[in-house]
Design a protein around this motif. Structure first.
Motif, PDB file in Angstrom:
ATOM      1  N   LYS A   3     -10.581 -11.944  -0.405  1.00 55.86           N
ATOM      2  CA  LYS A   3     -10.867 -10.667   0.240  1.00 55.86           C
ATOM      3  C   LYS A   3     -12.303 -10.703   0.739  1.00 55.86           C
ATOM      4  CE  LYS A   3      -7.695  -7.851  -2.368  1.00 55.86           C
ATOM      5  NZ  LYS A   3      -7.537  -6.690  -3.239  1.00 55.86           N
ATOM      6  N   GLU A  39     -18.009   3.009   0.069  1.00 58.27           N
ATOM      7  CA  GLU A  39     -16.697   3.598  -0.202  1.00 58.27           C
ATOM      8  C   GLU A  39     -15.657   2.507  -0.473  1.00 58.27           C
ATOM      9  OE1 GLU A  39     -15.892   6.836  -0.724  1.00 58.27           O
ATOM     10  OE2 GLU A  39     -18.062   7.105  -0.588  1.00 58.27           O
ATOM     11  N   GLN A  40     -15.678   1.443   0.318  1.00 57.68           N
ATOM     12  CA  GLN A  40     -14.752   0.332   0.115  1.00 57.68           C
ATOM     13  C   GLN A  40     -15.014  -0.363  -1.225  1.00 57.68           C
ATOM     14  OE1 GLN A  40     -12.062  -0.797   1.722  1.00 57.68           O
ATOM     15  NE2 GLN A  40     -12.231   0.898   3.153  1.00 57.68           N
ATOM     16  N   LYS A  42     -16.077   0.847  -3.939  1.00 57.30           N
ATOM     17  CA  LYS A  42     -15.667   1.644  -5.094  1.00 57.30           C
ATOM     18  C   LYS A  42     -14.255   1.285  -5.550  1.00 57.30           C
ATOM     19  CE  LYS A  42     -18.436   5.753  -4.115  1.00 57.30           C
ATOM     20  NZ  LYS A  42     -18.377   7.172  -3.730  1.00 57.30           N
ATOM     21  N   SER A  43     -13.423   0.853  -4.604  1.00 57.65           N
ATOM     22  CA  SER A  43     -12.014   0.630  -4.931  1.00 57.65           C
ATOM     23  C   SER A  43     -11.565  -0.827  -4.836  1.00 57.65           C
ATOM     24  CB  SER A  43     -11.135   1.482  -4.009  1.00 57.65           C
ATOM     25  OG  SER A  43     -11.349   1.104  -2.659  1.00 57.65           O
ATOM     26  N   THR A  44     -12.396  -1.706  -4.305  1.00 53.36           N
ATOM     27  CA  THR A  44     -11.972  -3.085  -4.084  1.00 53.36           C
ATOM     28  C   THR A  44     -13.077  -4.046  -4.487  1.00 53.36           C
ATOM     29  OG1 THR A  44     -10.704  -2.330  -2.163  1.00 53.36           O
ATOM     30  CG2 THR A  44     -11.063  -4.686  -2.356  1.00 53.36           C
TER      31      THR A  44
END
Length: 72
Positions: A3, A39-40, A42-44
């Motif tokens: 990723k 923001e990205q 925080k989740s990935t």
């Protein structure tokens, strides 16, 4: 598959990099600002972050420093 987060406000640059990495079988997410990137993040969890020095809302060096301080 890795990723990869690409952070740059130049759409043509992000698209070019994204296309190249996707052709190699990697997943890419593109952000155009430091706020979007946080923001990205925080989740990935990303295997690689490609970061522009000049962003509209923050200097890339400052963002890099902040990212290094994050535990994740």
């Amino acid at each position: 598959m890795k990723k990869i987060l690409i952070i740059d406000d130049d759409i043509s640059t992000t698209q070019l990099l994204s296309n190249d990495f996707q052709a190699l079988g990697h997943e890419t997410i593109c952000c155009s600002s430091a706020q979007d990137a946080f923001e990205q993040l925080k989740s990935t969890v990303f295997d690689l972050i490609i970061l522009s020095v000049e962003l509209p809302d923050q200097n890339g060096y400052v963002l890099c420093s902040k990212l290094r301080k994050e535990e994740a």
